[in-house]
Design an enzyme around this catalytic site. Sequence first.
Site, PDB file in Angstrom:
ATOM      1  N   ASP A 229       0.832  -1.207   0.000  1.00  0.00           N
ATOM      2  CA  ASP A 229       0.000   0.000   0.000  1.00  0.00           C
ATOM      3  C   ASP A 229       0.863   1.251   0.000  1.00  0.00           C
ATOM      4  O   ASP A 229       2.052   1.215   0.330  1.00  0.00           O
ATOM      5  CB  ASP A 229      -0.937   0.002   1.216  1.00  0.00           C
ATOM      6  CG  ASP A 229      -0.202  -0.082   2.557  1.00  0.00           C
ATOM      7  OD1 ASP A 229       0.818  -0.791   2.639  1.00  0.00           O
ATOM      8  OD2 ASP A 229      -0.628   0.585   3.516  1.00  0.00           O
TER       9      ASP A 229
ATOM     10  N   GLU B  16       0.011  -1.380   5.665  1.00  0.00           N
ATOM     11  CA  GLU B  16       1.085  -0.962   6.567  1.00  0.00           C
ATOM     12  C   GLU B  16       0.913   0.486   6.994  1.00  0.00           C
ATOM     13  O   GLU B  16       1.198   0.856   8.117  1.00  0.00           O
ATOM     14  CB  GLU B  16       2.451  -1.143   5.878  1.00  0.00           C
ATOM     15  CG  GLU B  16       3.651  -0.886   6.789  1.00  0.00           C
ATOM     16  CD  GLU B  16       4.134   0.566   6.820  1.00  0.00           C
ATOM     17  OE1 GLU B  16       4.942   0.897   7.702  1.00  0.00           O
ATOM     18  OE2 GLU B  16       3.699   1.373   5.984  1.00  0.00           O
TER      19      GLU B  16
HETATM   20 ZN   LIG Z   1       6.733   2.201   4.042  1.00  0.00          ZN
END
Ligand SMILES: [Zn+2]
Length: 381
Positions: A80, A142
């Site tokens: 992401d 993340e």
């Molecule tokens: Zn990163």
Amino acid sequence: MSKLDFFQMYRDIIAIPSISSTDPAWDQSNQQVINLLADWFAGLGFAVEIQPVAGVAGKFNLVATLGQGSGGLLLAGHTDTVPFDADRWSKDPFKVTQEGDRLYGLGTIDMKGFFAFIVAALQELDLTQLTKPLRILATADEETTMAGAKAIAEAASLKPDYAVIGEPTGLVPVIMHKGHMSEAIRITGKSGHSSDPANGINAIEIMHQAIGKLLGLQQELKEKYNNPHFKVPYPTLNFGAIHGGDSPNRICGCCELHIDMRPIPGVSPEELVGLLHENLKELHECHPGCLHISHMHDPIPPYACAEDSPLIAEAEQATGHAAEAVNYCTEAPFIQQLGCDTLVLGPGHIAQAHQPDEYLDLSFVKPTQAVLQHLVRRFCH
Ligand SMILES: [Zn+2]
């Protein structure tokens, strides 16, 4: 299969938006990026597994494995990116633009571009020579909740000896960072007419006492703990936001304070929460039921790699840089829960992450591929 071109891989992966955000208007599925990675690694002979992340619709992790059994090396990263500021980008964030020795695009260094580095590096190796498994992990979310990495840690089905997370460290081995917690402290008093203080319980006055105690805790953290690897060598406590009351002529009925705490390695989030409660205990006893402490999000634990790990020695040798501590958080504390020595090491500078016109400096291309090849040869043979 014919070799994939590094720049074409870069263009292809950056072209697929995979933004994660706590704002649903921004948040996107990472499925198309995962599918692209599945094709890349299947083409190299890896067994590919796509795992939906439980409880988060449209988000997936990918685990690609070459070889059998446990041990070996895990190369990891997140799929992401953060959202982008359209007004401040001078280029299309989803179209890789080369200008001079820079490749511009969202995710070029933070960090889905890292997977193109892995493929390019592995294409130059004779993978039939590996005697220990090589695994690739690509995670979801993340930048928001770390849900992908947490799911991998909880499933605990991967047992590598060593793991490298390719966040943009400027190709310097990173061996520790602090954790991160955001805590809400809410004081619930009782509102009333301001003309008679006895008509209520003033939440701002109680909060004033709470802040006094927390200033004491700030000092205690500074005196009690010390890790010389960090520029700020102790756990910090920051007063970030406060909201309370509504008008001058009412006794304030409710006041909420938001603090940020950053535990150093060896100090758990639970330990800091314990200290928080201990310092506010007296206040709690004086004003029963008034004080409430809660996590604003799940704490991210601190992380450190065992300093005698051969992974550090090899990475220092391969990069020519001494290992260091950093002041940002990564998925390392969760990946480490798999039982592997874990390092953060990747191309690009963190200063360009989460910025308009994010770019990869092309001077990282050859050295990064050489470092990855070195680590695969060292830890999968
Ligand atoms: Zn990163």
